[in-house]
Scaffold this active site. Structure first.
Site, short mmCIF file in Angstrom:
data_model
loop_
_atom_site.label_atom_id
_atom_site.label_comp_id
_atom_site.label_asym_id
_atom_site.label_seq_id
_atom_site.Cartn_x
_atom_site.Cartn_y
_atom_site.Cartn_z
N THR A 1 34.60 39.79 47.80
CA THR A 1 34.39 40.27 49.17
C THR A 1 35.50 41.20 49.64
OG1 THR A 1 35.52 38.35 50.09
CG2 THR A 1 33.13 38.17 49.80
N LYS A 2 36.62 41.23 48.89
CA LYS A 2 37.76 42.07 49.28
C LYS A 2 38.30 42.78 48.05
CE LYS A 2 38.95 39.29 53.17
NZ LYS A 2 39.75 38.39 53.86
N HIS B 1 23.65 45.00 56.19
CA HIS B 1 22.86 45.06 57.43
C HIS B 1 23.76 44.79 58.62
CE1 HIS B 1 19.05 45.14 55.23
NE2 HIS B 1 19.64 44.32 54.39
N GLY C 1 29.98 36.66 34.13
CA GLY C 1 28.58 36.38 34.41
C GLY C 1 28.31 35.85 35.80
N LYS D 1 46.17 35.19 38.86
CA LYS D 1 47.46 35.51 38.25
C LYS D 1 47.49 36.96 37.81
CE LYS D 1 46.49 34.00 33.51
NZ LYS D 1 46.96 33.20 32.40
N ARG E 1 39.65 35.55 44.62
CA ARG E 1 41.05 35.79 44.96
C ARG E 1 41.85 35.92 43.67
NH1 ARG E 1 40.62 30.71 44.16
NH2 ARG E 1 42.23 29.15 44.15
#
Length: 183
Positions: free
Chosen positions: A163-164, A113, A140, A181, A178
């Site tokens: 998110t990236k 949105h 999960g 490894k 993130r």
């Protein structure tokens, strides 16, 4: 002039209340309702229902309950598996390669949105496509956010919020997700 569906698939602001889109969402919801209310032994019936919803390039299996917005924007490769409680908000394209495994309660969201509250109150929304490569395991409860690309040979840890973009050949986890490894 573009239709609301064309705008939706072009990642532009669109009206989700459009008559065509509402009809198509209702069609998908009826199919997912039927799928989610079949008996576990009705494997053939389940597959037939899913084949009316998603594009599958090979063998695949989805456990009930499963929910999606349209279904026709979901494309899965060979040996795709989604465990219980998978939700895919496929307002835009969701493509997944071969050997993708989704653990229970994985959520994949292309829908988003406007950040501006005035624009958001207009009722318009937009979506960004999601791409998941080959040989990916998503743990999960993970959430894949709009516009994300996940590379090949990736493991996403349970509970992660992606998110990236995530590159090939890594283990990634966390909120926000993130790289932990390389593999």
């Amino acid at each position: 002039m573009k239709s609301e569906k064309e705008k939706m698939l072009s990642s532009e602001l669109y009206n989700a209340s459009d008559e065509e889109l509402t009809r198509e969402r209702d069609y998908a919801r009826n199919l997912t309702f039927e799928f989610n209310h079949t008996r576990p032994i009705e494997k053939d019936k389940r597959q037939e229902i899913l084949k009316q919803l998603i594009i599958a390039k090979g063998s695949f299996h989805i456990e009930a309950p499963f929910n999606c917005d349209y279904g026709y924007n979901i494309e899965v490769g060979e040996n795709f598996y989604a465990n219980y409680g998978c939700t895919i908000l496929d307002v835009n394209k969701v493509t997944m390669g071969d050997n993708v495994l989704l653990a229970p309660n994985v959520q994949i969201y292309t829908a988003t949105h406007p950040i501006d509250p005035i624009e958001r109150l207009s009722g318009k929304e937009y979506a960004k496509p999601i791409a998941i490569g080959n040989n990916v395991w998503v743990g999960g409860g993970a959430i894949i956010c709009p516009g994300v690309k996940i590379g090949d040979n990736v493991t996403i840890g349970a509970g992660s919020v992606v998110t990236k973009d995530i590159p090939d050949n890594v283990i990634a986890a966390g909120n926000p997700c993130r790289v932990i490894k390389g593999i």
